[in-house]
Design a protein around this motif. Structure first.
Motif, mmCIF file in Angstrom:
data_model
loop_
_atom_site.group_PDB
_atom_site.id
_atom_site.type_symbol
_atom_site.label_atom_id
_atom_site.label_comp_id
_atom_site.label_asym_id
_atom_site.label_seq_id
_atom_site.Cartn_x
_atom_site.Cartn_y
_atom_site.Cartn_z
ATOM 1 N N MET A 1 0.838 -1.164 0.000
ATOM 2 C CA MET A 1 0.000 0.000 0.000
ATOM 3 C C MET A 1 0.890 1.236 0.000
ATOM 4 O O MET A 1 1.922 1.269 0.661
ATOM 5 C CB MET A 1 -0.898 -0.020 1.236
ATOM 6 N N LEU A 2 0.488 2.238 -0.734
ATOM 7 C CA LEU A 2 1.226 3.490 -0.828
ATOM 8 C C LEU A 2 0.582 4.525 0.089
ATOM 9 O O LEU A 2 -0.628 4.724 0.062
ATOM 10 C CB LEU A 2 1.222 4.008 -2.264
ATOM 11 N N PHE A 3 1.405 5.155 0.899
ATOM 12 C CA PHE A 3 0.966 6.220 1.794
ATOM 13 C C PHE A 3 1.674 7.499 1.376
ATOM 14 O O PHE A 3 2.888 7.502 1.200
ATOM 15 C CB PHE A 3 1.314 5.885 3.249
ATOM 16 N N LYS A 4 0.902 8.580 1.217
ATOM 17 C CA LYS A 4 1.460 9.847 0.751
ATOM 18 C C LYS A 4 1.351 10.905 1.849
ATOM 19 O O LYS A 4 0.373 10.942 2.588
ATOM 20 C CB LYS A 4 0.717 10.349 -0.492
ATOM 21 N N ARG A 5 2.364 11.773 1.896
ATOM 22 C CA ARG A 5 2.363 12.870 2.865
ATOM 23 C C ARG A 5 3.115 14.045 2.265
ATOM 24 O O ARG A 5 4.295 13.932 1.954
ATOM 25 C CB ARG A 5 3.045 12.424 4.160
ATOM 26 N N ARG A 6 2.424 15.147 2.084
ATOM 27 C CA ARG A 6 3.103 16.371 1.650
ATOM 28 C C ARG A 6 3.818 16.942 2.867
ATOM 29 O O ARG A 6 3.257 17.026 3.935
ATOM 30 C CB ARG A 6 2.114 17.373 1.110
ATOM 31 N N GLY A 7 5.054 17.288 2.724
ATOM 32 C CA GLY A 7 5.809 17.818 3.850
ATOM 33 C C GLY A 7 6.586 16.725 4.548
ATOM 34 O O GLY A 7 7.054 15.776 3.925
ATOM 35 N N VAL A 8 6.694 16.842 5.880
ATOM 36 C CA VAL A 8 7.532 15.946 6.676
ATOM 37 C C VAL A 8 6.700 14.780 7.218
ATOM 38 O O VAL A 8 5.668 14.978 7.841
ATOM 39 C CB VAL A 8 8.187 16.706 7.846
ATOM 40 N N PHE A 9 7.167 13.569 6.966
ATOM 41 C CA PHE A 9 6.561 12.345 7.489
ATOM 42 C C PHE A 9 7.217 12.079 8.841
ATOM 43 O O PHE A 9 8.422 11.860 8.922
ATOM 44 C CB PHE A 9 6.836 11.193 6.513
ATOM 45 N N THR A 10 6.416 12.120 9.920
ATOM 46 C CA THR A 10 6.947 12.040 11.279
ATOM 47 C C THR A 10 6.696 10.665 11.902
ATOM 48 O O THR A 10 6.050 9.812 11.298
ATOM 49 C CB THR A 10 6.280 13.098 12.165
ATOM 50 N N GLU A 11 7.192 10.493 13.132
ATOM 51 C CA GLU A 11 6.960 9.242 13.868
ATOM 52 C C GLU A 11 5.475 9.015 14.118
ATOM 53 O O GLU A 11 5.013 7.878 14.106
ATOM 54 C CB GLU A 11 7.699 9.262 15.207
ATOM 55 N N GLU A 12 4.731 10.080 14.350
ATOM 56 C CA GLU A 12 3.278 9.958 14.553
ATOM 57 C C GLU A 12 2.609 9.437 13.284
ATOM 58 O O GLU A 12 1.714 8.595 13.331
ATOM 59 C CB GLU A 12 2.685 11.304 14.959
ATOM 60 N N ASP A 13 3.056 9.913 12.124
ATOM 61 C CA ASP A 13 2.540 9.405 10.852
ATOM 62 C C ASP A 13 2.895 7.931 10.688
ATOM 63 O O ASP A 13 2.075 7.133 10.227
ATOM 64 C CB ASP A 13 3.116 10.206 9.681
ATOM 65 N N ALA A 14 4.105 7.563 11.074
ATOM 66 C CA ALA A 14 4.535 6.164 10.987
ATOM 67 C C ALA A 14 3.666 5.286 11.886
ATOM 68 O O ALA A 14 3.310 4.171 11.512
ATOM 69 C CB ALA A 14 6.004 6.037 11.363
ATOM 70 N N ARG A 15 3.306 5.793 13.066
ATOM 71 C CA ARG A 15 2.436 5.037 13.969
ATOM 72 C C ARG A 15 1.084 4.772 13.313
ATOM 73 O O ARG A 15 0.556 3.665 13.368
ATOM 74 C CB ARG A 15 2.236 5.801 15.279
ATOM 75 N N LYS A 16 0.525 5.790 12.655
ATOM 76 C CA LYS A 16 -0.760 5.636 11.965
ATOM 77 C C LYS A 16 -0.654 4.585 10.856
ATOM 78 O O LYS A 16 -1.548 3.756 10.682
ATOM 79 C CB LYS A 16 -1.209 6.965 11.365
ATOM 80 N N VAL A 17 0.445 4.627 10.109
ATOM 81 C CA VAL A 17 0.651 3.672 9.018
ATOM 82 C C VAL A 17 0.779 2.253 9.565
ATOM 83 O O VAL A 17 0.170 1.317 9.034
ATOM 84 C CB VAL A 17 1.898 4.074 8.193
ATOM 85 N N VAL A 18 1.542 2.081 10.636
ATOM 86 C CA VAL A 18 1.718 0.759 11.234
ATOM 87 C C VAL A 18 0.384 0.224 11.754
ATOM 88 O O VAL A 18 0.068 -0.953 11.573
ATOM 89 C CB VAL A 18 2.791 0.804 12.349
ATOM 90 N N GLU A 19 -0.426 1.070 12.370
ATOM 91 C CA GLU A 19 -1.744 0.642 12.835
ATOM 92 C C GLU A 19 -2.626 0.218 11.668
ATOM 93 O O GLU A 19 -3.334 -0.785 11.743
ATOM 94 C CB GLU A 19 -2.421 1.750 13.644
ATOM 95 N N TRP A 20 -2.575 0.972 10.571
ATOM 96 C CA TRP A 20 -3.373 0.629 9.395
ATOM 97 C C TRP A 20 -2.904 -0.707 8.816
ATOM 98 O O TRP A 20 -3.719 -1.553 8.465
ATOM 99 C CB TRP A 20 -3.267 1.733 8.333
ATOM 100 N N MET A 21 -1.593 -0.879 8.734
ATOM 101 C CA MET A 21 -1.044 -2.133 8.199
ATOM 102 C C MET A 21 -1.416 -3.313 9.096
ATOM 103 O O MET A 21 -1.676 -4.406 8.607
ATOM 104 C CB MET A 21 0.478 -2.037 8.055
#
Length: 88
Positions: A1-21
């Motif tokens: 799955m591709l996750f997109k983020r304009r700007g800076v991808f942070t640890e909080e964003d990584a947490r959201k991605v890991v939860e989704w995965m």
């Protein structure tokens, strides 16, 4: 799955991605496309991939998650989930 983020991808964003995965175990690829990615976020994504492999090895299963991080440009033409739409 591709996750997109304009700007800076942070640890909080990584947490959201890991939860989704975690909620979608059928996914075998985790691709992040962002302007830039923090070192902590990269570490969290790689740790997730290693944890999936370790748990699969202990259970005698054959499961891997490939992590790819693309920095510098976020394309509007490529389909993927926007991090902002994942919620909290």
């Amino acid at each position: 799955m591709l996750f997109k983020r304009r700007g800076v991808f942070t640890e909080e964003d990584a947490r959201k991605v890991v939860e989704w995965m975690g909620a979608h175990p059928e996914e075998r690829e985790l691709i992040v496309m962002a302007g830039s990615v923090t070192a902590g976020a990269k570490r969290r994504l790689w740790d997730y991939a290693r944890a999936v492999q370790l748990m699969a090895d202990m259970a005698g299963e054959e499961r891997r998650v490939r992590v790819e991080i693309l920095e510098g440009f976020v394309s509007d033409r490529v389909r993927g989930l926007n991090i902002e739409e994942l919620g909290t």
